[in-house]
Write an enzyme that holds these catalytic residues in place. Structure first.
Site, PDB file in Angstrom:
ATOM      1  N   PRO A 102       0.825  -1.211   0.000  1.00  0.00           N
ATOM      2  CA  PRO A 102       0.000   0.000   0.000  1.00  0.00           C
ATOM      3  C   PRO A 102       0.866   1.270   0.000  1.00  0.00           C
ATOM      4  O   PRO A 102       1.951   1.267   0.604  1.00  0.00           O
ATOM      5  CB  PRO A 102      -0.808  -0.104   1.296  1.00  0.00           C
ATOM      6  CG  PRO A 102      -0.144  -1.146   2.118  1.00  0.00           C
ATOM      7  CD  PRO A 102       0.669  -2.019   1.204  1.00  0.00           C
ATOM      8  N   GLY A 106       4.137   3.669   5.138  1.00  0.00           N
ATOM      9  CA  GLY A 106       5.336   3.365   5.925  1.00  0.00           C
ATOM     10  C   GLY A 106       5.995   2.039   5.580  1.00  0.00           C
ATOM     11  O   GLY A 106       6.891   1.593   6.285  1.00  0.00           O
ATOM     12  N   LEU A 107       5.556   1.399   4.485  1.00  0.00           N
ATOM     13  CA  LEU A 107       6.095   0.075   4.153  1.00  0.00           C
ATOM     14  C   LEU A 107       7.057   0.111   2.959  1.00  0.00           C
ATOM     15  O   LEU A 107       7.401  -0.928   2.399  1.00  0.00           O
ATOM     16  CB  LEU A 107       4.952  -0.914   3.900  1.00  0.00           C
ATOM     17  CG  LEU A 107       4.000  -1.124   5.091  1.00  0.00           C
ATOM     18  CD1 LEU A 107       2.890  -2.110   4.748  1.00  0.00           C
ATOM     19  CD2 LEU A 107       4.746  -1.604   6.333  1.00  0.00           C
ATOM     20  N   GLY A 108       7.448   1.303   2.549  1.00  0.00           N
ATOM     21  CA  GLY A 108       8.512   1.415   1.541  1.00  0.00           C
ATOM     22  C   GLY A 108       8.044   1.252   0.103  1.00  0.00           C
ATOM     23  O   GLY A 108       8.843   0.861  -0.753  1.00  0.00           O
ATOM     24  N   SER A 109       6.780   1.599  -0.178  1.00  0.00           N
ATOM     25  CA  SER A 109       6.284   1.362  -1.541  1.00  0.00           C
ATOM     26  C   SER A 109       7.091   2.139  -2.590  1.00  0.00           C
ATOM     27  O   SER A 109       7.398   1.600  -3.656  1.00  0.00           O
ATOM     28  CB  SER A 109       4.799   1.697  -1.657  1.00  0.00           C
ATOM     29  OG  SER A 109       4.606   3.071  -1.468  1.00  0.00           O
ATOM     30  N   ALA A 111      10.305   3.178  -2.546  1.00  0.00           N
ATOM     31  CA  ALA A 111      11.641   2.593  -2.768  1.00  0.00           C
ATOM     32  C   ALA A 111      11.521   1.246  -3.475  1.00  0.00           C
ATOM     33  O   ALA A 111      12.358   0.893  -4.317  1.00  0.00           O
ATOM     34  CB  ALA A 111      12.374   2.438  -1.438  1.00  0.00           C
ATOM     35  N   ALA A 112      10.480   0.492  -3.161  1.00  0.00           N
ATOM     36  CA  ALA A 112      10.311  -0.822  -3.800  1.00  0.00           C
ATOM     37  C   ALA A 112       9.955  -0.658  -5.284  1.00  0.00           C
ATOM     38  O   ALA A 112      10.475  -1.389  -6.139  1.00  0.00           O
ATOM     39  CB  ALA A 112       9.234  -1.621  -3.068  1.00  0.00           C
ATOM     40  N   ASP A 153      15.404   3.071   3.827  1.00  0.00           N
ATOM     41  CA  ASP A 153      14.393   2.346   3.041  1.00  0.00           C
ATOM     42  C   ASP A 153      15.019   1.707   1.803  1.00  0.00           C
ATOM     43  O   ASP A 153      14.839   0.515   1.541  1.00  0.00           O
ATOM     44  CB  ASP A 153      13.267   3.296   2.601  1.00  0.00           C
ATOM     45  CG  ASP A 153      12.367   3.702   3.754  1.00  0.00           C
ATOM     46  OD1 ASP A 153      12.740   3.444   4.911  1.00  0.00           O
ATOM     47  OD2 ASP A 153      11.298   4.276   3.499  1.00  0.00           O
TER      48      ASP A 153
HETATM   49  C1  MEV Z   1      10.737   6.154   6.713  1.00  0.00           C
HETATM   50  O1  MEV Z   1      10.520   4.809   6.351  1.00  0.00           O
HETATM   51  C2  MEV Z   1      11.765   6.258   7.806  1.00  0.00           C
HETATM   52  C3  MEV Z   1      12.063   7.666   8.290  1.00  0.00           C
HETATM   53  O2  MEV Z   1      13.039   7.531   9.332  1.00  0.00           O
HETATM   54  C4  MEV Z   1      12.584   8.538   7.199  1.00  0.00           C
HETATM   55  C5  MEV Z   1      13.983   8.144   6.735  1.00  0.00           C
HETATM   56  O3  MEV Z   1      14.687   7.453   7.444  1.00  0.00           O
HETATM   57  O4  MEV Z   1      14.349   8.590   5.644  1.00  0.00           O
HETATM   58  C6  MEV Z   1      10.833   8.316   8.901  1.00  0.00           C
END
Ligand code: MEV
Length: 314
Positions: A102, A106-109, A111-112, A153
């Site tokens: 999704p 916060g799950l890295g979509s 970068a993936a 990430d």
């Molecule tokens: C995001 O997945 C993690 C954060 O620490 C941002 C980052 O490290 O670039 C919030």
């Protein structure tokens, strides 16, 4: 040119988000139950490079991709950067992108997506890129996504290894001596990382002593957690997760929904729970064992989790 496909996993940050931007250590692991897949197929000359994303109902030719389009940074930029790297303007390729990660959760979509696109293009051009090169390119994409990324990430996603990450330091992978189970529960609230990262930056500028001390304690938690993971003292991670979550709340990146999910998980028997990633929305993680997993998952659903995914780390 040849047909090719590539995948990239999501990620979860176990400890240290936000503080990692300021040089503190953090721990992240790949989330292989969710992934991006990119299939690259040669098309006839003159068709150029076409990106198709059936999940969002979009097909766009690279040369027509408006840089102000909300999808440009996610889909167009990684492709442009890797083609620049190869010095090829627009090879005749169709790239079909599918993702089960999704977005803005916060799950890295982001970068993936970038990792799978860049990897697939290298393979299709018969010049597969080394992970170090892919990592450099994905980090460039991350910078456009949220300004001052730490690099955690892209690192965990490109190398697909648990990492103990310190910004600017050589990659340190983590040896998980005893596998453990984590539930990943989605609050259903989308929250772009760059907004939370920008707010934390302003908070830090307003009170460097207090916020700096919070970053330092978060870093200390990540270091203690590393030893626990490497020695198999898994239960001791629970209180560390709880404290890490409280500190993230003090950085203003939790939310009512995230706090509710964490409390429900702990009340139902999780060893500990915390938000994971940029926060304000997105996902929490809860550390469980075989006996508590179903009970905790049910409790998370009852308080509104949109989706609960069980994943074994190590
Ligand atoms: C995001 O997945 C993690 C954060 O620490 C941002 C980052 O490290 O670039 C919030």
């Amino acid at each position: 040119m040849q047909a090719a496909s590539a995948t990239a996993p999501g990620k979860i940050i176990l400890f240290g988000e936000h503080a990692v931007v300021y040089g503190q250590p953090a721990i992240a692991v790949p989330l292989t139950t969710m992934q991006v897949t990119v299939v690259a197929e040669p098309v006839s000359d003159g068709e150029g490079l076409v990106i198709t994303a059936p999940d969002v109902n979009r097909t766009v030719r690279l040369s027509m991709f408006d840089t102000n389009d909300p999808l440009y940074n996610a889909l167009g930029l990684p492709v442009r950067l890797v083609l620049e790297r190869f010095g090829i303007p627009e090879p005749p390729l169709r790239l079909t992108v599918r993702s089960t990660i999704p977005i803005a959760s916060g799950l890295g979509s982001g970068a993936a997506l970038a990792t799978a696109l860049i990897r697939a293009i290298g393979l299709a051009l018969e010049c597969p890129l080394a992970n170090d090169d892919i990592n450099t390119l994905v980090f460039e994409v991350e910078k456009r996504h949220h300004g001052t990324p730490s690099g955690i990430d892209n690192t965990v996603i490109v190398y697909e290894q648990p990492v103990y990450y310190v910004r600017g330091q050589p990659l340190e992978t983590l040896n998980v001596s005893r596998p453990f189970t984590v539930l990943v529960a989605d609050s259903g609230q989308e929250s772009p990382t760059h907004v939370a990262v920008g707010d934390v930056r302003r908070l830090y500028a307003s009170d460097r002593a207090t916020i700096g001390a919070i970053f330092a304690r978060i870093g200390n938690i990540a270091t203690v957690a590393r030893t626990a993971i490497e020695t198999g003292a898994i239960e001791s991670l629970g209180p560390l997760m709880n404290e890490n979550h409280t500190l993230l709340s003090r950085l203003t990146v939790s939310s009512t929904a995230l706090d509710r999910l964490c409390s429900a998980a702990r009340d139902a028997g999780a060893y500990g729970a915390k938000l994971s990633g940029g926060g304000r929305g997105g996902n929490i993680i809860a550390l469980v064992d075989e006996t508590s997993a179903t009970r905790v998952a049910d409790a998370l659903h009852r308080v509104g989790a949109l989706r609960v995914v069980r994943t074994v780390i190590g």
